[in-house]
Design a protein around this motif. Sequence first.
Motif, PDB file in Angstrom:
ATOM      1  N   ARG A   1       5.451  -2.272   6.602  1.00 17.14           N
ATOM      2  CA  ARG A   1       4.666  -1.228   7.273  1.00 17.14           C
ATOM      3  C   ARG A   1       4.729  -1.422   8.789  1.00 17.14           C
ATOM      4  N   THR A   2       4.666  -2.664   9.230  1.00 17.68           N
ATOM      5  CA  THR A   2       4.764  -2.964  10.660  1.00 17.68           C
ATOM      6  C   THR A   2       6.090  -2.474  11.222  1.00 17.68           C
ATOM      7  N   ILE A   3       7.178  -2.707  10.485  1.00 17.28           N
ATOM      8  CA  ILE A   3       8.507  -2.252  10.924  1.00 17.28           C
ATOM      9  C   ILE A   3       8.531  -0.725  11.024  1.00 17.28           C
ATOM     10  N   MET A   4       7.956  -0.055  10.024  1.00 15.91           N
ATOM     11  CA  MET A   4       7.927   1.417  10.064  1.00 15.91           C
ATOM     12  C   MET A   4       7.058   1.923  11.207  1.00 15.91           C
ATOM     13  N   ASP A   5       5.940   1.233  11.468  1.00 12.77           N
ATOM     14  CA  ASP A   5       5.074   1.614  12.586  1.00 12.77           C
ATOM     15  C   ASP A   5       5.805   1.487  13.920  1.00 12.77           C
ATOM     16  N   LYS A   6       6.527   0.397  14.086  1.00  8.83           N
ATOM     17  CA  LYS A   6       7.152   0.083  15.376  1.00  8.83           C
ATOM     18  C   LYS A   6       8.423   0.889  15.640  1.00  8.83           C
TER      19      LYS A   6
ATOM     20  N   LYS B   1      14.124   6.620   9.918  1.00  2.53           N
ATOM     21  CA  LYS B   1      14.147   7.897   9.201  1.00  2.53           C
ATOM     22  C   LYS B   1      13.887   7.684   7.713  1.00  2.53           C
ATOM     23  N   LEU B   2      14.341   6.514   7.219  1.00  2.00           N
ATOM     24  CA  LEU B   2      14.344   6.274   5.785  1.00  2.00           C
ATOM     25  C   LEU B   2      13.965   4.830   5.469  1.00  2.00           C
ATOM     26  N   PHE B   3      13.121   4.674   4.459  1.00  2.00           N
ATOM     27  CA  PHE B   3      12.794   3.355   3.895  1.00  2.00           C
ATOM     28  C   PHE B   3      13.170   3.408   2.420  1.00  2.00           C
ATOM     29  N   VAL B   4      14.161   2.616   2.031  1.00  2.00           N
ATOM     30  CA  VAL B   4      14.655   2.591   0.649  1.00  2.00           C
ATOM     31  C   VAL B   4      14.265   1.261   0.021  1.00  2.00           C
ATOM     32  N   HIS B   5      13.598   1.326  -1.122  1.00  2.00           N
ATOM     33  CA  HIS B   5      13.221   0.120  -1.861  1.00  2.00           C
ATOM     34  C   HIS B   5      13.464   0.335  -3.346  1.00  2.00           C
ATOM     35  N   GLY B   6      13.347  -0.719  -4.106  1.00  3.14           N
ATOM     36  CA  GLY B   6      13.408  -0.657  -5.567  1.00  3.14           C
ATOM     37  C   GLY B   6      12.196  -1.387  -6.121  1.00  3.14           C
ATOM     38  N   HIS B   7      12.440  -2.193  -7.163  1.00  2.00           N
ATOM     39  CA  HIS B   7      11.474  -3.153  -7.700  1.00  2.00           C
ATOM     40  C   HIS B   7      10.343  -2.563  -8.533  1.00  2.00           C
ATOM     41  N   VAL B   8       9.790  -1.441  -8.147  1.00  2.00           N
ATOM     42  CA  VAL B   8       8.728  -0.816  -8.942  1.00  2.00           C
ATOM     43  C   VAL B   8       9.370   0.315  -9.747  1.00  2.00           C
TER      44      VAL B   8
ATOM     45  N   GLY C   1       0.778  -1.228   0.000  1.00  2.34           N
ATOM     46  CA  GLY C   1       0.000   0.000   0.000  1.00  2.34           C
ATOM     47  C   GLY C   1       0.813   1.284   0.000  1.00  2.34           C
ATOM     48  N   VAL C   2       2.138   1.167  -0.054  1.00  2.21           N
ATOM     49  CA  VAL C   2       3.002   2.346  -0.074  1.00  2.21           C
ATOM     50  C   VAL C   2       3.879   2.277  -1.329  1.00  2.21           C
ATOM     51  N   ASN C   3       3.359   2.816  -2.421  1.00  6.17           N
ATOM     52  CA  ASN C   3       4.116   2.876  -3.668  1.00  6.17           C
ATOM     53  C   ASN C   3       4.327   1.497  -4.313  1.00  6.17           C
ATOM     54  N   ASP C   4       3.487   0.531  -3.992  1.00  2.00           N
ATOM     55  CA  ASP C   4       3.647  -0.789  -4.604  1.00  2.00           C
ATOM     56  C   ASP C   4       2.739  -0.924  -5.819  1.00  2.00           C
ATOM     57  N   GLY C   5       2.842  -2.067  -6.506  1.00  3.31           N
ATOM     58  CA  GLY C   5       2.001  -2.338  -7.667  1.00  3.31           C
ATOM     59  C   GLY C   5       0.790  -3.164  -7.289  1.00  3.31           C
TER      60      GLY C   5
ATOM     61  N   GLU D   1       9.787   9.907  -4.209  1.00  4.53           N
ATOM     62  CA  GLU D   1       9.771  10.150  -2.765  1.00  4.53           C
ATOM     63  C   GLU D   1       8.338  10.105  -2.262  1.00  4.53           C
ATOM     64  N   ASP D   2       8.179   9.571  -1.078  1.00  2.00           N
ATOM     65  CA  ASP D   2       6.872   9.506  -0.439  1.00  2.00           C
ATOM     66  C   ASP D   2       7.128   9.541   1.067  1.00  2.00           C
ATOM     67  N   THR D   3       6.071   9.544   1.838  1.00  5.14           N
ATOM     68  CA  THR D   3       6.227   9.426   3.280  1.00  5.14           C
ATOM     69  C   THR D   3       5.210   8.423   3.803  1.00  5.14           C
ATOM     70  N   TYR D   4       5.604   7.744   4.844  1.00  2.00           N
ATOM     71  CA  TYR D   4       4.697   6.865   5.572  1.00  2.00           C
ATOM     72  C   TYR D   4       4.858   7.243   7.044  1.00  2.00           C
ATOM     73  N   LYS D   5       3.868   7.931   7.576  1.00  2.00           N
ATOM     74  CA  LYS D   5       3.930   8.448   8.948  1.00  2.00           C
ATOM     75  C   LYS D   5       5.201   9.289   9.108  1.00  2.00           C
TER      76      LYS D   5
END
Length: 196
Positions: A150-155, A159-166, A134-138, A177-181
């Motif tokens: 998301r659970t890891i970011m919640d807990k 400061k930063l979540f870096v991903h690729g793939h999409v 639900g955060v920038n995925d396909g 760039e996006d933000t989650y909480k």
Amino acid sequence: MKILVLADIESKYLWDFFEKSKLEGIDLILSAGDLSADYLEFLATYAICPVLYVHGNHDTKYEKKPPLGCICIDDDIYEYNGIKILGLGGSMCYNYGLFQYTDKEMKKRYTRLRPKIWRKKGVDILLTHAPALGVNDGEDLPHRGFEIFRTIMDKYEPKLFVHGHVHLNYGREHKREDTYKNTKVINAFEKYIVEI
């Protein structure tokens, strides 16, 4: 700290048209997967900082030839200059490839790391290949994100979540760039510089 993040496609700017000055001021290089081992080795040769990586779903070639001079942080926490980086590579399982996982399998990988995260008192950067659900995925299964991210970011509120793939060139409305909480989310497609 200035961080160069990379994923999915080798940057001609950095590889074909390389000048050492392009890496000046970079404190850390993070690869979110699906890049040539030769490319990562090339950057490790010229960078004066660590090159850390997690596996992408197409990185089965690393089994025979891993990127020399680089550090795999899959299923680990790497600390650099006081910054704690948690690595969880791979994508959603769509054809039972080597670096493909179900939601349950990815959660199990995280669960095994929880004692280490507790000892380190959390994480500052979450480095993955796939995005979070639900955060920038396909919408298709191969590009769907993992709920546990998301659970890891919640807990831990890294400061930063870096991903690729999409890939940003897929023609979809994926964001760089996006933000989650309280977490800044970066799609590392090709190359991007971020500061924390």
